[in-house]
Design an enzyme around this catalytic site. Structure first.
Site, PDB file in Angstrom:
ATOM      1  N   SER A 257       0.946  -1.228   0.064  1.00  0.00           N
ATOM      2  CA  SER A 257      -0.118   0.042  -0.044  1.00  0.00           C
ATOM      3  C   SER A 257       0.864   1.212   0.013  1.00  0.00           C
ATOM      4  O   SER A 257       2.014   1.299   0.275  1.00  0.00           O
ATOM      5  CB  SER A 257      -0.692   0.094   1.492  1.00  0.00           C
TER       6      SER A 257
ATOM      7  N   TYR B 243      -0.713  -1.116  10.260  1.00  0.00           N
ATOM      8  CA  TYR B 243      -0.887  -1.084   8.739  1.00  0.00           C
ATOM      9  C   TYR B 243       0.396  -0.540   8.162  1.00  0.00           C
ATOM     10  O   TYR B 243       0.819  -1.338   7.245  1.00  0.00           O
ATOM     11  CB  TYR B 243      -2.083  -0.195   8.398  1.00  0.00           C
TER      12      TYR B 243
HETATM   13  N1  LIG Z   1      -8.797  -0.917   0.164  1.00  0.00           N
HETATM   14  C1  LIG Z   1      -7.855  -0.064   0.015  1.00  0.00           C
HETATM   15  O1  LIG Z   1      -8.071   1.184   0.073  1.00  0.00           O
HETATM   16  C2  LIG Z   1      -6.434  -0.671  -0.095  1.00  0.00           C
HETATM   17  C3  LIG Z   1      -5.238   0.262  -0.647  1.00  0.00           C
HETATM   18  C4  LIG Z   1      -4.213  -0.262  -0.648  1.00  0.00           C
HETATM   19  C5  LIG Z   1      -3.944  -1.596  -0.466  1.00  0.00           C
HETATM   20  N2  LIG Z   1      -4.661  -2.393  -0.080  1.00  0.00           N
HETATM   21  C6  LIG Z   1      -4.338  -3.941   0.128  1.00  0.00           C
HETATM   22  O2  LIG Z   1      -5.107  -4.725  -0.883  1.00  0.00           O
HETATM   23  C7  LIG Z   1      -5.338  -5.973  -0.431  1.00  0.00           C
HETATM   24  C8  LIG Z   1      -7.086  -6.230  -0.399  1.00  0.00           C
HETATM   25  O3  LIG Z   1      -7.643  -5.308  -0.013  1.00  0.00           O
HETATM   26  P1  LIG Z   1      -9.249  -4.962  -0.214  1.00  0.00           P
HETATM   27  O4  LIG Z   1      -9.589  -3.633  -0.021  1.00  0.00           O
HETATM   28  O5  LIG Z   1      -9.629  -5.760  -1.164  1.00  0.00           O
HETATM   29  O6  LIG Z   1      -9.807  -5.785   1.145  1.00  0.00           O
HETATM   30  P2  LIG Z   1     -11.320  -6.423   1.630  1.00  0.00           P
HETATM   31  O7  LIG Z   1     -11.240  -6.187   3.046  1.00  0.00           O
HETATM   32  O8  LIG Z   1     -12.265  -5.855   0.484  1.00  0.00           O
HETATM   33  O9  LIG Z   1     -11.108  -7.905   1.239  1.00  0.00           O
HETATM   34  C9  LIG Z   1     -10.393  -8.469   1.883  1.00  0.00           C
HETATM   35  C10 LIG Z   1     -10.651 -10.131   1.629  1.00  0.00           C
HETATM   36  O10 LIG Z   1      -9.900 -11.222   2.368  1.00  0.00           O
HETATM   37  C11 LIG Z   1     -10.624 -11.973   2.692  1.00  0.00           C
HETATM   38  N3  LIG Z   1      -9.667 -12.545   4.012  1.00  0.00           N
HETATM   39  C12 LIG Z   1      -9.624 -11.712   5.148  1.00  0.00           C
HETATM   40  N4  LIG Z   1      -8.826 -12.780   5.858  1.00  0.00           N
HETATM   41  C13 LIG Z   1      -8.568 -14.032   5.252  1.00  0.00           C
HETATM   42  C14 LIG Z   1      -7.996 -15.097   5.564  1.00  0.00           C
HETATM   43  N5  LIG Z   1      -7.425 -15.058   6.847  1.00  0.00           N
HETATM   44  N6  LIG Z   1      -7.823 -16.035   4.892  1.00  0.00           N
HETATM   45  C15 LIG Z   1      -8.534 -15.944   3.722  1.00  0.00           C
HETATM   46  N7  LIG Z   1      -9.223 -14.855   3.277  1.00  0.00           N
HETATM   47  C16 LIG Z   1      -9.153 -13.803   4.190  1.00  0.00           C
HETATM   48  C17 LIG Z   1     -11.849 -11.277   3.264  1.00  0.00           C
HETATM   49  O11 LIG Z   1     -12.961 -12.401   3.559  1.00  0.00           O
HETATM   50  C18 LIG Z   1     -12.293 -10.359   2.135  1.00  0.00           C
HETATM   51  O12 LIG Z   1     -12.823 -11.187   1.184  1.00  0.00           O
HETATM   52  C19 LIG Z   1      -5.004  -5.804   1.153  1.00  0.00           C
HETATM   53  O13 LIG Z   1      -3.566  -6.394   1.437  1.00  0.00           O
HETATM   54  C20 LIG Z   1      -4.882  -4.282   1.392  1.00  0.00           C
HETATM   55  O14 LIG Z   1      -3.991  -4.003   2.577  1.00  0.00           O
HETATM   56  C21 LIG Z   1      -6.041  -2.007   0.218  1.00  0.00           C
END
Ligand SMILES: NC(=O)c1ccc[n+]([C@@H]2O[C@H](COP(=O)([O-])OP(=O)(O)OC[C@H]3O[C@@H](n4cnc5c(N)ncnc54)[C@H](O)[C@@H]3O)[C@@H](O)[C@H]2O)c1
Length: 253
Positions: free
Chosen positions: A142, A165
């Site tokens: 991120s 984070y």
């Molecule tokens: N959303 C943002 O703004 C953003 C920005 C930059 C980076 N990211 C990164 O991108 C990645 C995905 O983010 P997102 O926003 O799609 O997240 P999200 O919360 O929308 O989805 C995450 C998914 O992971 C699954 N999950 C959680 N724990 C789990 C486990 N132990 N085993 C299997 N599945 C599991 C959840 O059920 C969910 O479907 C993360 O690494 C996040 O840090 C997100």
């Protein structure tokens, strides 16, 4: 899209980023393995696609057996796994607590599941890639793993950017560099993508300040990552490994 007929394992397949990957990559002729711990959302998502081009696996990315079973089942179904994108986002019940109020129990759980999970997931998929003779692993960090948060954007909102984070996401960039070098000459590449924030009903005052820091769009949508992910999976990036590529519309400049 740069790639076709690739077999790609996506963890966190039901998330904001995961669902965008699944949709665009399947619709462009690839085969996707959808791993997530949320069975209900997996089943719902699965209904959008034909059985031939995807597989769902309900499991926990912190659990070695779940990861190995998912990998074996995928191999049985498709005969190979070309790439894995680790987009699971484990969060403890205390996720989003202010720095001053953090408790060691929640902190330990998040470090274990988010950072530890990324390490264990890498260990299991790279073991498979070594047996197979090749593979691409992509982690998602991120902008918070690269820059300190712009705290002024959070004023007058109830949002915070947790200190753990930032630590976890910096850790993920480190483990990507470590693994890329550790497996040098093994036909395995490990890279990282660091996206800016993804739109998710953030308050208007936050979005206005955030978007002012950016070049054109501002806050991203999940689908904005797909071109970069396809490039990293494709042969066009065959000389790129151990890198962290920021995709944030200029936020971190
Ligand atoms: N959303 C943002 O703004 C953003 C920005 C930059 C980076 N990211 C990164 O991108 C990645 C995905 O983010 P997102 O926003 O799609 O997240 P999200 O919360 O929308 O989805 C995450 C998914 O992971 C699954 N999950 C959680 N724990 C789990 C486990 N132990 N085993 C299997 N599945 C599991 C959840 O059920 C969910 O479907 C993360 O690494 C996040 O840090 C997100």
């Amino acid at each position: 899209m740069l790639i076709k007929n690739k077999v790609i394992l996506v963890t966190g397949a039901c998330g904001r980023i995961g669902t965008s990957i699944v949709e665009e990559f399947i619709n462009n002729g690839n085969f996707l393995i959808l791993m997530d711990q949320n069975e209900e959302r997996l089943c719902k998502l699965s209904k959008n696609y034909s059985k031939e081009n995807h597989l769902i696996y309900q499991g926990d990315i912190v659990n070695k057996n779940d990861l190995d079973n998912c990998i074996q089942k995928s191999f049985k179904s498709f005969g190979r796994i070309d790439a894995a994108v680790h987009a699971a986002y484990p969060k403890s019940i205390g996720w989003g607590t202010r720095f001053e109020d953090l408790k060691i129990e929640n902190l330990s759980e998040d470090l274990k599941n988010h950072l530890g999970g990324a390490i264990i997931m890498s260990q299991r998929i790279i073991k498979f890639f070594l047996e197979q003779g090749y593979g691409q692993l992509i982690h998602i960090s991120s902008i918070q793993g690269v820059s300190s948060p712009k705290f002024e954007h959070y004023e007058n909102t109830n949002m915070i950017s947790p200190i753990e984070y930032s630590a976890i996401k910096s850790g993920i960039i480190s483990l990507v560099k470590y693994l890329a070098k550790y497996y040098k000459k093994k036909n395995i590449r490990v890279n990282c993508v660091s996206p800016g924030g993804i739109l998710n009903n953030q308050p208007k005052n936050f979005l206005r300040k955030y978007n002012e820091e950016c070049n054109s769009k501002g806050m991203l949508e999940g689908k904005d990552l797909n071109g970069l992910l396809a490039f990293l999976i494709s042969d066009s990036s065959k000389l790129i490994t151990g890198q962290n590529i920021i995709i944030d519309d200029g936020w971190s400049l």
